[in-house]
Design an enzyme around this catalytic site. Structure first.
Site, PDB file in Angstrom:
ATOM      1  N   ASP A  31      -9.531 -18.228  -7.527  1.00  0.00           N
ATOM      2  CA  ASP A  31     -10.169 -16.908  -7.619  1.00  0.00           C
ATOM      3  C   ASP A  31      -9.431 -15.929  -6.721  1.00  0.00           C
ATOM      4  OD1 ASP A  31     -13.269 -16.139  -8.710  1.00  0.00           O
ATOM      5  OD2 ASP A  31     -12.282 -14.706  -7.378  1.00  0.00           O
ATOM      6  N   THR A  87     -15.495  -9.838 -18.156  1.00  0.00           N
ATOM      7  CA  THR A  87     -15.037  -9.026 -19.292  1.00  0.00           C
ATOM      8  C   THR A  87     -16.004  -7.838 -19.427  1.00  0.00           C
ATOM      9  OG1 THR A  87     -16.315 -10.556 -20.677  1.00  0.00           O
ATOM     10  CG2 THR A  87     -13.927 -10.846 -20.648  1.00  0.00           C
ATOM     11  N   ARG A 155     -27.965 -19.445 -18.092  1.00  0.00           N
ATOM     12  CA  ARG A 155     -28.753 -18.349 -17.538  1.00  0.00           C
ATOM     13  C   ARG A 155     -28.585 -18.370 -16.027  1.00  0.00           C
ATOM     14  NH1 ARG A 155     -33.863 -20.809 -20.272  1.00  0.00           N
ATOM     15  NH2 ARG A 155     -32.411 -22.543 -20.114  1.00  0.00           N
ATOM     16  N   CYS A 276     -24.943  -9.196 -18.788  1.00  0.00           N
ATOM     17  CA  CYS A 276     -24.437  -9.609 -20.103  1.00  0.00           C
ATOM     18  C   CYS A 276     -25.170  -9.096 -21.349  1.00  0.00           C
ATOM     19  CB  CYS A 276     -24.322 -11.117 -20.161  1.00  0.00           C
ATOM     20  SG  CYS A 276     -23.063 -11.704 -19.017  1.00  0.00           S
TER      21      CYS A 276
END
Ligand code: NAD
Ligand code: UGA
Length: 445
Positions: A31, A87, A155, A276
């Site tokens: 990362d 994204t 989730r 999301c």
């Protein structure tokens, strides 16, 4: 297997890395966020996920998972690389694929043996094609790499449980060798041979779907769009219930008894927030428009979500009198939902901003997410103690259903609030009890 997860300090990447390491694989999480990498190397998780830290500590101790900022180190030994970078939405609703493209460029430079590149990030199939082209600039498909779509359905807050007990695993590819590698990765989960802590075990077989990349991506978008549709549907029904004097809680009970409908995702509230659902629905609408198809239903799901926030705002503002100027409102529940410290696209923060813009003073409380909220929105005063947040306020709004709000001591609330309007968006309080303490009560539906 030797696995690399790029974006491995993010929500999806970290859960994927930890999950795969617990299945027995050797995992390197890469990362660019060096602070997070350092924290994780020391066993501290920057994200709140049920059961994550003890598992992480054990995996670090056994050397099954490692964290690095260097993609070179991360992929050196890897047989499979998962891409789990963000994204986000572009201003026009399209998908910002720049992080994924950067990763693909790095991989094109560094891959030196056959490697499966599995995309966990949610992205349109055209973006997947774009990654494929970047990889193909340097590498030979089928020989040195294969690109696979492996969408994620977890989730937040219960990510690990969703990893180990998924409703389905979806793999999209055009390559048999890539399918075979993916089966090996998930084999301990599919055949139940993985030795997992009790909380993560399941006897229920896990459906494993193999399909094309575009179908895999569409399964992901359609799933999030359907969940969002249910939420907007029940919010609209709740608005009607309130106007027609019906009880939405009882309506959900009655609706949900039909097994074709069920009760899940029919909880009215301020709308769907978070990183999301809205992003993916907006991307789907954009994809439809780009393909000359009119997404009337999906558009109205987004529109209802927008109106829902305004509905809550109006309840507060109208309930406080002719003008919000000089009034104080306490917002209880700042994360985008209970059980997480994630405030990305939290509707609570949007509500706070709208209230502050209209002249009100805003107090904020959350059991987990105060530092994150403070970082995003400074025009409010935050309180660790819910009764201190309520002291002297004209109105309070309860946005989620954590036990702390459900079990509020109404006598204390009535004594501490200046004027007692409680807007109970999640319906967690008993309206009769609230009224009997001399407080005013409003809800959704
Ligand atoms: P996130 O922002 O929490 O994590 C992304 C991570 O990628 C960050 O830690 C970031 O530092 C890192 N990163 C960015 N560029 C990088 C690079 N070039 N190299 C290495 N690391 C890099 O995002 P997230 O919430 O985990 O979402 C990731 C993807 O998964 C998105 O496409 C999202 O739509 C999808 N998704 C998210 C969830 C969820 O619950 N959050 C669930 C299912 C799918
Ligand atoms: C959602 C999906 O549930 C996951 O399957 C998916 O993988 C993920 O998005 C993703 O793609 O990122 P998540 O964002 O963690 O997961 O949150 P949810 O629990 O689905 O809640 C989303 C929003 O809807 C929250 O604001 C929540 O409060 C709201 N919600 C949810 C309702 O208002 N009513 C409901 O009945 C359910």
């Amino acid at each position: 297997m030797r696995v690399c997860v790029v974006g491995g300090a993010g929500y999806v990447g970290l859960v994927t890395g930890v999950g795969l390491a617990l299945l027995g694989h050797e995992v390197m999480c890469v990362d660019v966020n060096s602070t997070r990498v350092e924290e994780l190397e020391n066993g501290n998780s920057p994200i709140q996920e049920e059961g994550l830290e003890p598992v992480l500590a054990e995996l670090l101790q056994r050397g099954k998972i490692r964290f690095t900022t260097s993609i070179e180190t991360g992929i050196e030994q890897a047989e499979i690389v998962f891409i789990a970078v963000a994204t986000p939405s572009l201003p026009d609703g399209g998908t910002d694929s720049s992080h994924a493209v950067t990763v693909a460029r790095d991989l094109a430079r560094l891959i030196h043996r056959y490697t499966v590149v599995a995309v966990k990030s949610t992205m349109p199939v055209e973006t997947l094609d774009q990654l494929d082209s970047v990889l193909k600039e340097r590498l030979i498909p089928g020989k040195q790499f294969d690109l696979v779509s492996n969408p994620e359905f977890l989730r937040e807050g219960r990510g690990l449980r969703d990893f180990f007990r998924p409703d389905r695993i979806v793999v999209g590819s055009d390559s048999e060798p890539a399918f075979s590698v993916m089966r090996q990765v998930y084999q301990p989960l599919i055949d139940g041979s993985a030795e997992l802590p009790e909380a993560f075990r399941t006897d229920t077989p896990i459906p494993y779907l193999e399909t094309t990349p575009s179908t895999a991506q569409m399964i992901k978008y359609a799933s999030n769009a359907f969940l969002a549709t249910r939420i907007s549907f029940i919010n609209e029904i709740a608005g009607l219930c309130q106007r027609l004097n019906a009880d939405v809680g009882a309506v959900v009970e009655g609706l949900g008894l039909d097994p074709r409908i069920g009760k899940a995702y029919l909880q009215p509230g301020i709308g769907f927030g978070g990183p999301c659902l809205e992003k993916d629905l907006t991307a789907l609408v954009r994809l439809a428009q780009d393909n000359n198809y009119d997404p009337v239903l999906l558009d109205s799901v987004l529109q209802r979500n927008h109106l829902q926030l305004i509905e809550v705002q109006n309840k507060l503002i109208n309930g406080m009198g002719p003008s919000p100027v000089g009034k104080t409102v306490a917002v209880l529940g700042l994360a985008f939902k209970e059980g997480t410290n994630d405030v990305r696209n939290s509707l609570a923060l949007r509500l706070m901003k709208d209230l502050a813009d209209s002249g009100a003073t805003v107090h904020g409380h959350d059991p987990l997410a105060i530092p994150e909220a403070e970082e995003q929105f400074q025009d409010a005063t935050y309180f660790e103690n819910v009764y201190e947040a309520l002291a002297g306020v004209d109105a309070a709004v309860v946005l989620n259903s954590v036990a702390e709000y459900r079990d509020l001591d109404l006598e204390r609330v009535a004594a501490t609030m200046k004027d007692g309007l409680l807007v109970d968006v999640r319906g967690v309080l008993n309206s009769g009890d609230v009224l009997s303490h001399g407080l005013r009560y409003d809800s959704i539906g």
